[in-house]
Each structure stands twice: as C-alpha cells, then as structure tokens.
Design an enzyme around this catalytic site. Structure first.
Site, PDB file in Angstrom:
ATOM      1  N   GLU A  37       0.865  -1.186   0.000  1.00 44.56           N
ATOM      2  CA  GLU A  37       0.000   0.000   0.000  1.00 44.56           C
ATOM      3  C   GLU A  37       0.900   1.234   0.000  1.00 44.56           C
ATOM      4  OE1 GLU A  37      -3.154   1.069  -0.329  1.00 44.56           O
ATOM      5  OE2 GLU A  37      -2.290   3.064   0.011  1.00 44.56           O
ATOM      6  N   CYS A  47     -16.029   6.537   0.755  1.00 46.74           N
ATOM      7  CA  CYS A  47     -17.395   7.065   0.634  1.00 46.74           C
ATOM      8  C   CYS A  47     -17.802   7.840   1.875  1.00 46.74           C
ATOM      9  CB  CYS A  47     -18.399   5.932   0.452  1.00 46.74           C
ATOM     10  SG  CYS A  47     -17.913   4.741  -0.791  1.00 46.74           S
ATOM     11  N   ARG A 448     -47.281   0.585 -12.659  1.00 47.64           N
ATOM     12  CA  ARG A 448     -48.623   0.639 -13.267  1.00 47.64           C
ATOM     13  C   ARG A 448     -48.677   1.688 -14.359  1.00 47.64           C
ATOM     14  NH1 ARG A 448     -53.037   1.304  -8.728  1.00 47.64           N
ATOM     15  NH2 ARG A 448     -54.373   1.358 -10.570  1.00 47.64           N
TER      16      ARG A 448
END
Lengths: 460, 460
Positions: A37, A47, A448
């Site tokens: 890393e 986030c 619908r």
C-alpha cells in the site's frame, strides 16, 4: 512444500478483502500473503469522507475498517508506504519502492491481485494545484481540506462538479457554515440521472441554499497574492472562493497494468472474467475501482468506483485464490446518495444509455410519498421508470425524494437482475403499513403507469 | 342495447377499487354500477386506525381516500347503510336491506363482485361485549375507542393479542399516556415471526415500557359495578383495565357467499382463479379480505387481510369486468409493522411454514445496521433468512430493527417472486452510501451467511 505466494497491490477495500478472504481459506503454511500500500491507510471508507468533512462523523479513524496492525495480526505481510512500480508478468515478481527509505526490492508471486483503485480526474488548468484546492479521494485529502476549512477566513466554498461527490461535498460545506456554489459542466446536476430528474435535484439544492450553476465549464483557478486559490473562473464568470473542492470524478488507476500490456476496456479499466481474473492471465486477478464491470442491463462494461463493488470483488478474488469459488456476474448500476434530506437513487439505464445500446423504450414518471399520505412526515417522492418497448422489460428506475426514497431503488435493482417486466412488477408483494408506504408503494405506482404507457404505445 | 349491470357488495378497498376501475374502462351507457355498503364509510384505510387512535393522524376523515359523494360523481350508484342479505346466483340478483328505513329490495346483475371483507375474531367469553372493550376494525370502532379514552378515569390499557394490530395498538395506547399490558396467547409476540425473532420484539417492547405477558389465554373480561370492563382475566392472573383493546385478528366474512354454496378454502375465504373470478362462476368475482390468496412460496392458499392486496384485487377485478385484463398471481407473504421506533418485517415462510409444506431448509441470523456503522444514527438490525436445502432457493426473511429495517424486506420479496437462490442474492447490486447502508447491506450479509450454512450442511 513451500507455501504458495500471493501478492496484493493496493491496501484498500478490494485488495485487503481479497487478502483477508484468502487467509480465511488458507493458513500461512499453505499461502503467504504480501500486500503493498503506497499510502498511510488500509481498508478505509472513502465514501465516508464527505461525512467526516461535514462533521457528521467525528474523526478520521472512524472511517478505518481495519488497521495495518489488524491485518498483520492475521498473518498478512503488509508493507505500508510502499509503492509497486513495476510488474514483471513473465518473471512473476513485482518491484516495490519504499517511499520513506527510497529503497526498491523485488517480490515474487505465484498469484497476483491488482487493486490499484482509481485516481481523481484533475483537468490540466491554471491554478489547479494551488493551495486551497482540494480533492477528496483519500484520508490525507480529507485532512488537508479540514485544515483549510479551519484556517479559512472567508466563508465561500466553490464545489467543482455536481455528481455524487460534488453534491455530498456541497452538503458538507453547507454544514460547515459555508456559502456554497456548485459549478456543474452539464445540463443539470447529477448527470447519472436523466436531466428531468436532475432538475428536481437542482430545485431542491436551491431550496437548501446551495447555488448551482449549470453549463459552467471551469477554465482556471485564480490565485491571490498569497498563492492560494481565490476564485474559480469559467468562460463567463468568476466565482470568489475561500476554498475549492474538486468533485469531478475518478478514472481507473491502471498505469502499472497497462505498462505490461494487461487488457483495458473502453473506460480505461482492467478487463476481467467472471471470476475476476484478468483476461488472458490465469494467475492475475483484479478488482475494485481499477476494473470495468459488466452492466447486465446494457450488455457492456462500465467503470463504477464504488466501495460496495470493491468489497464484493475482493471477497470473490480471495475465495478464488484461496481455493474456493466465487463469481461476480455484473452490476445493474445502482447508486444512492443524498444532499441534506434530499435522497437520490438510480439503477439500470438512463434514456441516453438505452439509446446508446439500441434499446427502444417508454418512460413514465409519477409522484407519490414514502408513507401513507395521511401519516405524519409523508413527503413527496418522484419515480421515473424506463421499460423496453414490446417486451415491457424493466430497464431503469430513478428516484428523487425524501423520507425513504433512496433505498426503494433496491426493489428495482432486484427486478432488473431477475429480468422482470413492468407488468410483473405491478403484482410485487411489497411491504405495506401506513408509516412505511402508501397502500400502493411508489414503485408499484410507477410500474402501473409504465404499463399504461406501454399499452398506449400499442406495445403491450 | 341496455347497459350491462355490475353489482358490488362492499364499499371498501376491494369493492370500490373494482367499481372505479370498471368505470374508467366503461361509461354509464355501457355499464351500470351499483355498490352496496352496510356501514357509514367507503374506501378508508383500516390500517391507519391505530395511528388515528394514537393521535399521529389528526382526524377520522384523513383516513378516507374517497367519500360516497366522490364515488357517486363518477356515476357509481352507491347505496350506503344498505346491507346485502341474500345472493340469488341463478336469478342473478341480490336482496338488500336499507338499514335506516328497514326496507328490502332486489337488484339484478349481469356481473357480481363480492368484497365483503373480514370480521374481527371475538371469542365467546364472558364480558367480551361489555362497554370499554373495543375492536379496531372500522372507523366506528375507532371513534368508540377514542370516546372511551376521553372518558377514562384510570390509565391502564390492556391489549389482547400481540400480532400486527396488537402491537400497533400497544404503541397507540402508550402514546395516549396509558400504562400498557399486552396479553399474548403465544410463545412470543408477533407470531407471524419465528419465536427467536419474536423474542427481539418482546425485548424491545419491554424497553419501551410495554408489559408483554406471553402464554396468556384470556378467559373472561370482568366488569365493574357500572357494567364497564374492569379487568382482563387469564387462567392465572387478573389484569386491571380502564380500557380493553382487542387485536386478535380477523376472519373472512363470507356468510352470504357460503349460504349459496360459493367455494371457500381451508381458511374460510372464497376461492378464486387468477383473474379473481370465484371458482366455478363465470360472472362472479371476489377480492380483498374475504378471499384466500395463493402463497407462491408455500404453494397453498392463505388468508391475509391487508389493504395493499385488497386494492390490487379491486384493480384487477375492475379491469376484468370492464373488458380489460389483469391477474393476481399470488403473494409471498410480505408484511411490515412497527412499535414506536422498532420496525418489524417478514416475507416468505417461517420455520413452521416450511415444515408444514415439506420443505427442508437451513437458517442463518445476522446482526448489522441500517447505515454505515460510523454514520450517526446507525442502529442495530437483525435479519433471519431461510433457504431451501440442496437448491439454496430463498424461502423467507424476517427483520427486526430500527432505522430503515422494515422496507429492506422488499428486496427479499422480489427475490422470492423471482425464485432466486441465496447465492444469487449475494451478488445483488443494492444501493450503497454511508447514510443508507453499510458497504454490505444487511440483506447481503444474511445471504452470505446463509450460503455458508448451506455449504457446511454439505448441500451447496
């Protein structure tokens, strides 16, 4: 027999999920795991940065799911601040640079996981690197922005970009007591929605006291005598700024992989198969923000930088390299966000996505509420639905509203995955009680209406 | 040509939805519509009564979706306070009694819709009809209860029954400032959940200050000198009460239909085909609380009194009698409720349902939160999942928690409808952002754990 050697490049969600899952399946005697890393942190929630900046989340470490020490305690040889600078595919080794000592060394692998993430898009404009201009890609960025906020003498924040990061940072700046202007290159904020739905976000941001300027392409950051950002310039105007936040999005970080000819797709991300193996390479996997994923509705790959996908990728890669089995079938493009109490959600295709892949469709938009209309706190919610002409198959849903609007998109995400038609959706047995839904859930009302539109189009 | 004659028995959700939808499709020249309602109201939300009693909803009329006048304005001949007392199937006519004038008359039909609803279960026990004992089935019941509350000198409320109505009325009584005791015949409250999940509801009700007594079968209501209810008696104890609320559930009201031999199922509800026509009768439809519905997971009919089904039935019947087309494929058994801030949800089969229909299964239970753990307001949520042995097909989900717990069950409802396996569910692209979900949504966490349990069972 010597242990098999797994090397992981990148210590965030995808990489460390892969390492952890592989370790769950195989002990150190069977599998050695080395992870590199280049930054200071592992396994953190990018986030969550907007909510740390806003003050909703108290401290940086709250965003860290697992520290380097915790990973090491699970027999993962984690090398922090160590950047892989070269992959030797044929030689099965990677070269890494210790950023503190400046030393480099080679490490051999039998299996390799590439989880190099994404990098922020920073247009090459004058002043873009000035002090007071901040990305919010990683925890160091977040800390730097917080330092600027503490030091700022004025209260004008300009946010460049009106996508997820842009609107979330607009909320954060507002909560920090700044006057917020969002400069949006596009027609409406939230370009991941159709413009008619983006318009609703625009109006709501107005109502929250956030100024959004559409069609505003930034040409330069003007600096003051102290060299710090003082204003953001567009072709037509200048927006004074005490702090500038960049929320322009990210692109896959695949420099290393492309240097050795690994395959990348049309969006610059690595291409993998269903097991997350890099196409053409039996012993190299890739996941997270550096890969492209299959959009199951469009039948094409996309690049989506999102922690939830990265975690899934890592989990699947770890299973596969650890001798288990897992696949990532693809995404339907679900995303949720919010600006203060306004919730924003989408899944599937927008109108322009459907056009782009040759789908003919109808749309319907309805207004409803998240609770029974008579129940206290019922607030308006707009649902837009796309369905394929002739088949009536659901293609996409967009929702803008308050009070439980965002996560309703999950119903559509599952219906998309299952390939349901909107006619089938009208019969869905969704939870009903006055505090949670009108007697016809907004998603059912939209289904619908879409059926009615299909019938009128002579197609259902 | 004379207009076709449609007669509707019952003026609530199913009946008036059918009448309205038929009218949308055919004008008065083509179709005359006569509807009979024995009560004072049409098209109201019975599910909303607990929230009117609690004071969350201000007034009775807020619960009325459409008044008799509104129906009449759409050319529906609505006869209020008029009870159908006989159906003459062969003669195609119904006899109705005007409850105010006492007069009876016959009305002919070409097509008949039976929407007679459900009636509350009232065990034949001493004192059950005393003043101060209240059902909450219709608006008149709600008003009578509110009158008792206004008059009550003491503050002790006893709620009989711990199902949906029972726990919702417990909340209402608590909000009205009463000390609430819930007498529950079963092992745990919310018998529509497995007992291990019902236990969580029990604990939460304790925490809210509601006393729940399990295994408490009521033997009598004891009345005081004034003839009003004074205590609720069980075999072992007596619970002093200033008001008694009955939340024991309902059964299909099919007296009229059974009198003429229309077919009823094992739960006492009328049996219909997919178009909601009564089995064996081409010109009679039935819907709402008086019918049984097909449980798509169990492959059996069930009786579920729920406004959302009644509205769907009415809409489908209206389409079919009006010359359109619609079917009701069945339910998966989704239900949501709450007690104060505790949310309760279920869909599909409980353990005992699965046993009853011969399904072998595994279960997994997980704890998670409705938001990222670090995000303010994250609260615990428990998700229990059932999956079929061997196939791994999802069979049911139960959720108890706070903060967005209940409507998460909709994801499982769609997955059940689509026949998904829990392995497929682990890849679902559900909305993720820290204010709305952890990076692994609780439903995904439950699916992953269920997959693990299936594997350990050697079955997946």
């Amino acid at each position: 027999m010597a242990a098999e050697r797994l090397v992981v490049i990148g210590g965030d969600a995808a990489g460390m999920s892969a390492a952890s899952q592989a370790r769950r399946l195989k002990g150190p005697d069977e599998l050695s795991i080395t992870a590199f890393e280049r930054g200071h942190f592992t396994s953190y929630s990018a986030c969550g940065i907007p909510y740390w900046v806003s003050g909703d989340v108290e401290q940086r470490d709250d965003l860290i799911a697992r520290t380097p020490e915790e990973h090491r305690a699970r027999a993962i040889d984690l090398r922090m601040r160590t950047e892989v600078t070269e992959i030797d595919v044929a030689g099965q080794r990677v070269r890494a640079l210790d950023r503190d000592s400046g030393e480099t060394s080679w490490t051999g692998f039998d299996k390799l996981v590439i989880a190099t993430g994404a990098r922020p898009v920073r247009p090459a404009l004058p002043g873009m690197d000035a002090a007071g201009v901040h990305g919010v890609q990683n925890l160091d960025d977040g800390q730097a922005l917080l330092d600027t906020l503490d030091r700022a003498t004025g209260r004008r924040a300009v946010v460049v970009g009106a996508g997820y990061i842009g609107v979330e940072m607009a909320e954060a700046m507002l909560k920090r007591g700044f006057e917020v202007t969002v400069l949006n290159r596009g027609e409406q904020p939230m370009a991941t929605l159709d413009p008619d739905m983006g318009r609703l976000v625009h109006d709501a941001m107005d109502g929250l006291g956030i100024t959004t300027v559409n069609g505003a392409a930034v040409t330069a950051i003007r600096t003051g005598a102290d060299g710090r950002a003082a204003a953001v310039e567009t072709a037509g105007a200048s927006y004074p700024a005490d702090v500038v936040v960049l929320g322009i999005g990210v692109e896959p970080e695949t420099t290393l992989a492309r240097a050795v000819g690994l395959p990348v797709g049309p969006h610059g991300g690595l291409l993998t198969d269903l097991s997350m193996r890099v196409v053409g390479h039996d012993n190299i996997w890739a996941g997270g923000d550096c890969v492209e994923v299959l959009d199951l509705v469009a039948g094409r790959t996309r690049h989506i930088a999102l922690g939830t996908h990265a975690n899934k990728h890592g989990q699947i890669i770890g299973s596969n390299v650890g001798g288990g089995y897992g696949t990532f079938p693809g995404v339907v493009g679900t995303a949720v966000s919010k600006v203060c109490d306004l919730e924003i959600a989408r899944t599937g295709l927008r109108e322009k996505d459907a056009h782009a892949v040759g789908l003919r469709f109808v749309t319907a938009t309805i207004e409803s509420t998240g609770r029974a209309g008579y129940y206290p706190g019922a607030r308006p919610m707009t649902v837009k639905m796309l369905a394929e002409y002739r088949t009536g198959r659901l293609l996409g849903v967009q929702i803008v509203g308050r009070d439980g609007a965002a996560k309703r998109v999950d119903v559509a995400a599952v219906a998309l995955t299952a390939g349901m038609t909107v006619e089938q959706m009208t019969a869905l047995d969704l939870g009903y009680a006055p505090p949670f839904s009108p007697v016809w859930d907004p998603v059912l009302v939209a289904a619908r209406k879409t059926v009615t539109v299909l019938r009128k189009a002579g197609t259902a």
